[in-house]
Design an enzyme around this catalytic site. Structure first.
Site, PDB file in Angstrom:
ATOM      1  N   PHE A 231       0.854  -1.091  -0.103  1.00 46.57           N
ATOM      2  CA  PHE A 231      -0.031  -0.072   0.031  1.00 46.57           C
ATOM      3  C   PHE A 231       0.788   1.350   0.108  1.00 46.57           C
ATOM      4  CE2 PHE A 231      -2.935   3.275   1.754  1.00 46.57           C
ATOM      5  CZ  PHE A 231      -4.085   2.682   1.445  1.00 46.57           C
ATOM      6  N   TYR A 577      -9.043  12.063 -21.229  1.00 46.54           N
ATOM      7  CA  TYR A 577      -9.854  11.823 -20.168  1.00 46.54           C
ATOM      8  C   TYR A 577     -11.181  12.012 -20.393  1.00 46.54           C
ATOM      9  CZ  TYR A 577      -5.973  12.274 -16.507  1.00 46.54           C
ATOM     10  OH  TYR A 577      -5.045  11.952 -15.705  1.00 46.54           O
TER      11      TYR A 577
HETATM   12  C1  LIG Z   1      -7.477  12.670  -7.717  1.00 46.16           C
HETATM   13  C2  LIG Z   1      -6.511  11.731  -8.375  1.00 46.16           C
HETATM   14  C3  LIG Z   1      -5.832  12.240  -9.122  1.00 46.16           C
HETATM   15  C4  LIG Z   1      -5.000  11.019 -10.000  1.00 46.16           C
HETATM   16  N1  LIG Z   1      -4.028  11.854 -11.034  1.00 46.16           N
HETATM   17  C5  LIG Z   1      -3.047  10.782 -11.308  1.00 46.16           C
HETATM   18  C6  LIG Z   1      -2.188  11.285 -12.533  1.00 46.16           C
HETATM   19  O1  LIG Z   1      -2.167  12.107 -12.960  1.00 46.16           O
HETATM   20  N2  LIG Z   1      -1.523  10.229 -13.017  1.00 46.16           N
HETATM   21  C7  LIG Z   1      -1.284   9.055 -12.696  1.00 46.16           C
HETATM   22  O2  LIG Z   1      -0.556   8.320 -13.149  1.00 46.16           O
HETATM   23  N3  LIG Z   1      -2.221   8.696 -11.777  1.00 46.16           N
HETATM   24  C8  LIG Z   1      -3.046   9.506 -10.896  1.00 46.16           C
HETATM   25  N4  LIG Z   1      -3.972   8.832 -10.302  1.00 46.16           N
HETATM   26  C9  LIG Z   1      -4.232   7.508  -9.828  1.00 46.16           C
HETATM   27  C10 LIG Z   1      -3.042   7.161  -8.625  1.00 46.16           C
HETATM   28  O3  LIG Z   1      -2.603   8.328  -7.946  1.00 46.16           O
HETATM   29  C11 LIG Z   1      -1.798   6.535  -8.918  1.00 46.16           C
HETATM   30  O4  LIG Z   1      -2.207   5.173  -9.677  1.00 46.16           O
HETATM   31  C12 LIG Z   1      -0.651   6.408  -8.359  1.00 46.16           C
HETATM   32  O5  LIG Z   1       0.328   5.796  -9.084  1.00 46.16           O
HETATM   33  C13 LIG Z   1      -1.132   5.318  -7.104  1.00 46.16           C
HETATM   34  O6  LIG Z   1       0.252   5.494  -6.159  1.00 46.16           O
HETATM   35  P1  LIG Z   1      -0.222   5.101  -4.752  1.00 46.16           P
HETATM   36  O7  LIG Z   1       1.124   5.458  -3.901  1.00 46.16           O
HETATM   37  O8  LIG Z   1      -1.423   6.003  -4.213  1.00 46.16           O
HETATM   38  O9  LIG Z   1      -0.648   3.745  -4.650  1.00 46.16           O
HETATM   39  P2  LIG Z   1      -1.800   2.860  -3.854  1.00 46.16           P
HETATM   40  O10 LIG Z   1      -3.058   3.415  -4.555  1.00 46.16           O
HETATM   41  O11 LIG Z   1      -1.749   2.775  -2.522  1.00 46.16           O
HETATM   42  O12 LIG Z   1      -1.289   1.411  -4.800  1.00 46.16           O
HETATM   43  C14 LIG Z   1      -1.789   1.464  -6.139  1.00 46.16           C
HETATM   44  C15 LIG Z   1      -1.189  -0.323  -6.358  1.00 46.16           C
HETATM   45  O13 LIG Z   1       0.220  -0.085  -6.082  1.00 46.16           O
HETATM   46  C16 LIG Z   1       0.532  -1.259  -5.161  1.00 46.16           C
HETATM   47  N5  LIG Z   1       1.811  -0.641  -4.547  1.00 46.16           N
HETATM   48  C17 LIG Z   1       1.756   0.345  -3.875  1.00 46.16           C
HETATM   49  N6  LIG Z   1       2.983   0.506  -3.223  1.00 46.16           N
HETATM   50  C18 LIG Z   1       3.537  -0.406  -3.625  1.00 46.16           C
HETATM   51  C19 LIG Z   1       4.967  -0.880  -3.302  1.00 46.16           C
HETATM   52  N7  LIG Z   1       5.945  -0.267  -2.542  1.00 46.16           N
HETATM   53  N8  LIG Z   1       5.316  -2.053  -3.827  1.00 46.16           N
HETATM   54  C20 LIG Z   1       4.522  -3.079  -4.741  1.00 46.16           C
HETATM   55  N9  LIG Z   1       3.499  -2.435  -5.068  1.00 46.16           N
HETATM   56  C21 LIG Z   1       2.769  -1.347  -4.405  1.00 46.16           C
HETATM   57  C22 LIG Z   1      -0.659  -1.793  -4.509  1.00 46.16           C
HETATM   58  O14 LIG Z   1      -0.546  -2.914  -3.788  1.00 46.16           O
HETATM   59  C23 LIG Z   1      -1.600  -1.271  -5.542  1.00 46.16           C
HETATM   60  O15 LIG Z   1      -1.947  -2.568  -6.212  1.00 46.16           O
HETATM   61  C24 LIG Z   1      -4.933   9.813  -9.703  1.00 46.16           C
HETATM   62  C25 LIG Z   1      -5.796   9.382  -8.544  1.00 46.16           C
HETATM   63  C26 LIG Z   1      -6.504  10.465  -7.855  1.00 46.16           C
HETATM   64  C27 LIG Z   1      -7.467  10.130  -6.797  1.00 46.16           C
END
Ligand SMILES: Cc1cc2nc3c(=O)[nH]c(=O)nc-3n(C[C@H](O)[C@H](O)[C@H](O)COP(=O)(O)OP(=O)(O)OC[C@H]3O[C@@H](n4cnc5c(N)ncnc54)[C@H](O)[C@@H]3O)c2cc1C
Length: 660
Positions: A231, A577
């Site tokens: 996470f 988008y």
């Molecule tokens: C308002 C909003 C705007 C967004 N804008 C963008 C954007 O501009 N560009 C974009 O690409 N995405 C965007 N996203 C989507 C999201 O932010 C991305 O998918 C982001 O990369 C997820 O990162 P996280 O650290 O929050 O991962 P999480 O949501 O915590 O996890 C995502 C996945 O990655 C895995 N994971 C997390 N950390 C690790 C680790 N250390 N090792 C192995 N697996 C792991 C988790 O198990 C899960 O499967 C947006 C989301 C929201 C809500």
């Protein structure tokens, strides 16, 4: 006592220093060393290899920033655990209209949004007549959850013991922490959260602070049949995303432990000679830039979620930032990935800028969505802070002209850091979300409107708008501005000025809060992103818009909202988008209608040549369409890899190809 060897500052010539070090010359005592604190020192017990390494290290200007101590729980307390963002920021609907609370977001926070209610009313007349429909239910274990917890008590107790014994980790079992680790930000997940109606909740959450504790945890999980769910910021799922973090039913046969990586968040080193930095997986985007900025360098990966999303999450979901034209997508700028698989084995690569030495497992972690193991850290490519940042905006008579402009820019070889194009509905949504205009602006707005409509002949209900961010040297920016202006001029573009461009980007971080507020009034919104080629772009936008409205008509949904924007350009195509909003009489009852329209819109995008995802990933939300993207042999390869790196299926959360 003579036990330190001073070299460096006195004698700059590398060879001479080496020669002296080899001969054991200029050995000095502690007093001398203390007197010249700025001089580099080395122990005489060093071998020749050590000495050479040390001398090279001097050349590489290696910086070791102090370890970041990060209080995850305090950070979480600042976050809204029932929706998006920080607790100190929210949008509410007051007597006089919408208001953006807090003081975090420049130009938006602590301001009314005077035009927003009118905008919502044109889309969904009387949307607030019925008042708040989705009241936040207290987050406490339901009777059903208590019963489940009771029935799992003994296996959970045993897992807690093993996690503590083998990995020295104190797992958190508070209900709210468990709930928070069991979902992302996809709207149906928020819906479940608001109504406290989760099906599956993790049994515990751990916050490892060292690499060793992650490895030990995996070994404990392997021996004691515990499922681990990595996470990061928990942002995947947001106003769109993919439900990567949702726990599927089959996991509940075993103990589920969420591995929240946000306490493992330091920058381990910065190498200013080779322009690389080593970053632990839990560092969030904002914190990473803050830390690098102290040493006048930056990474530049800026997804809209960068306040909360993390290094590990970006790699795991193959993320893309809004300034990718200058700083690349995540896969362009991560040099190596250190990760640990389900056997407890650590893999990494050497940090060459490029190699041709066969396939490597680090590449496999891009888009792995938590299926293969845990990412510990990444070595990234960094750059110097830009000399200048500037903004721009342009309006076009219609979307088609705007697209021609984008295509022309894509054929040049000097792109601004970010270039976006909004269709008319999206543009009006952005305008409606603006705080009150300054007196000066209020004065000139009607003049601008006059020029736009009467002189230039724009139709306000047709025009499209583009926002631009420039970053780089003054010369680069000047060149890019000339290119943009030339391309825009060809398609009847009119400059909207830099302040509109800047406002457009500031609003990006604030707009995610609006979804949660509208949801309370029964309006559910979603965004679907995809890649599409230039050739298919216009056909896809027209076709998907038409099919969206048709499918709403068929369901008798007369009030609805649909808009789109081109957010990234490539030589070969773009990222689009599509955002939609629907009023539902009873969101709890009608969530299925919403999910159905979401699914059909996605199908429509696929039919018109769009991809399943450009950067949000597959997760569980898109898993049913995986066969459109991969053929069986590719799935077989991935399945074999999975059974090798995670034979006991510790990482059983099942995303993408591995969704049940
Ligand atoms: C308002 C909003 C705007 C967004 N804008 C963008 C954007 O501009 N560009 C974009 O690409 N995405 C965007 N996203 C989507 C999201 O932010 C991305 O998918 C982001 O990369 C997820 O990162 P996280 O650290 O929050 O991962 P999480 O949501 O915590 O996890 C995502 C996945 O990655 C895995 N994971 C997390 N950390 C690790 C680790 N250390 N090792 C192995 N697996 C792991 C988790 O198990 C899960 O499967 C947006 C989301 C929201 C809500």
């Amino acid at each position: 006592m003579l036990w330190f060897l001073p070299i460096g500052t006195f004698l700059r010539k590398y060879e001479i220093k080496l020669e002296m070090a080899m001969c054991g010359w200029n050995v000095c005592d502690v007093a001398t060393r203390e007197k010249f604190t700025s001089i580099d020192w080395i122990s005489p017990s060093s071998t020749l290899k050590d000495t050479i390494e040390w001398l090279n290290k001097g050349k590489t200007k290696l910086i070791h920033p102090p370890k970041r101590s990060f209080d995850v729980i305090a950070f979480k307390n600042k976050m809204n655990l029932r929706g998006w963002g920080y607790t100190d920021s929210r949008v509410s609907l007051e007597k006089n209209g919408f208001f953006f609370h807090g003081d975090r977001y420049v130009n938006v926070s602590n301001n009314p949004l005077p035009k927003f209610k009118g905008f919502c009313n044109t889309m969904v007349p009387g949307f607030d007549d019925k008042g708040v429909r989705n009241v936040v239910v207290d987050l406490k274990p339901t009777d059903e959850q208590t019963r489940r917890d009771e029935s799992r008590k003994s296996i959970v107790q045993s897992a807690l013991y093993h996690v503590q014994q083998h990995a020295d980790l104190e797992a958190n079992t508070d209900y709210i922490v468990r709930v928070n680790g069991s979902h992302g930000q996809e709207l149906t997940e928020i819906h479940t959260n608001i109504h406290n109606s989760f099906n599956n909740i993790a049994d515990m959450v751990v916050f490892p602070e060292t690499r060793q504790s992650v490895v030990d945890l995996i070994i404990a999980a392997r021996s004691h049949d515990i499922i681990l769910i990595p996470f990061g910021g928990g942002t995947n799922g947001g106003t769109n995303v993919s439900r990567c973090l949702e726990i599927p039913d089959h996991c509940m046969d075993r103990v589920v432990c969420v591995v929240n990586m946000t306490a493992y968040c330091s920058v381990e080193w910065i190498d200013k000679t080779n322009m690389m930095a080593c970053v632990q997986a839990g560092a969030t985007g904002d914190d990473l830039e803050l830390e690098l900025g102290k040493y006048n360098v930056m990474f530049g990966h800026q997804p809209d979620s960068c306040e909360f999303s993390t290094m590990g999450g970006w790699v795991s979901t193959n993320a893309s930032g809004m300034k990718k034209n200058r700083y690349g997508n995540i896969e362009d700028n991560v040099i190596s990935v250190e990760w640990v698989d389900g056997n407890g084995n650590i893999s990494t690569n050497k940090n060459y800028q490029r190699t041709a030495i066969g396939p490597n497992s680090a590449k496999m972690m891009f888009g792995s969505e938590g299926n293969f193991g845990i990412i510990l850290s990444c070595v990234i490519s960094i750059g110097n802070l830009p000399e200048k940042t500037d903004y721009d905006s342009w309006v076009f008579p219609n979307m088609k002209k705007g697209i021609q402009f984008m295509k022309d820019v894509s054929e040049t070889d000097s792109w601004p850091a970010s270039l976006r194009l909004m269709n008319n509905e999206q543009f009006r949504l952005g305008q409606a979300f603006k705080p009150p205009a300054s007196k000066f602006k209020a004065l000139i707005d009607p003049i601008l409107k006059f020029v736009l409509t009467r002189v230039k002949g724009f139709d306000l209900m047709e025009m499209a708008a583009s926002t631009v961010v420039y970053e780089g040297s003054k010369e680069q920016i000047a060149l890019q501005k000339r290119i943009i202006s030339r391309c825009a001029g060809k398609y009847g573009g009119m400059s909207g000025g830099s302040s509109s461009g800047k406002d457009g980007y500031n609003v990006t971080f604030a707009i995610a809060y609006i979804r949660d507020c509208l949801y309370k009034y029964g309006i559910m919104g979603e965004t679907i992103e995809c890649s599409v080629s230039w050739r298919d772009l216009n056909g896809m936008l027209d076709g998907v818009t038409r099919e969206f409205h048709d499918m709403c008509d068929k369901r008798g949904i007369t009030d609805r909202f649909f808009c789109y924007r081109v957010s990234q350009i490539y030589k070969e195509g773009v990222c689009v988008y599509c955002t939609f909003g629907l009023p539902l009489d009873d969101t709890k009852r009608d969530i299925g209608i919403f999910a159905g329209i979401e699914r059909e819109t996605r199908l429509s995008i696929l039919r018109y040549g769009g991809s399943l995802s450009h950067h949000h990933g597959i997760g569980k939300l898109r898993a049913e369409f995986i066969h459109d993207e991969f053929d069986e042999s590719e799935i077989d390869v991935m399945t074999s890899i999975k059974s090798t790196v995670d034979p006991k299926n510790i990482f059983a959360n099942g995303n993408g190809i591995f969704a049940a």
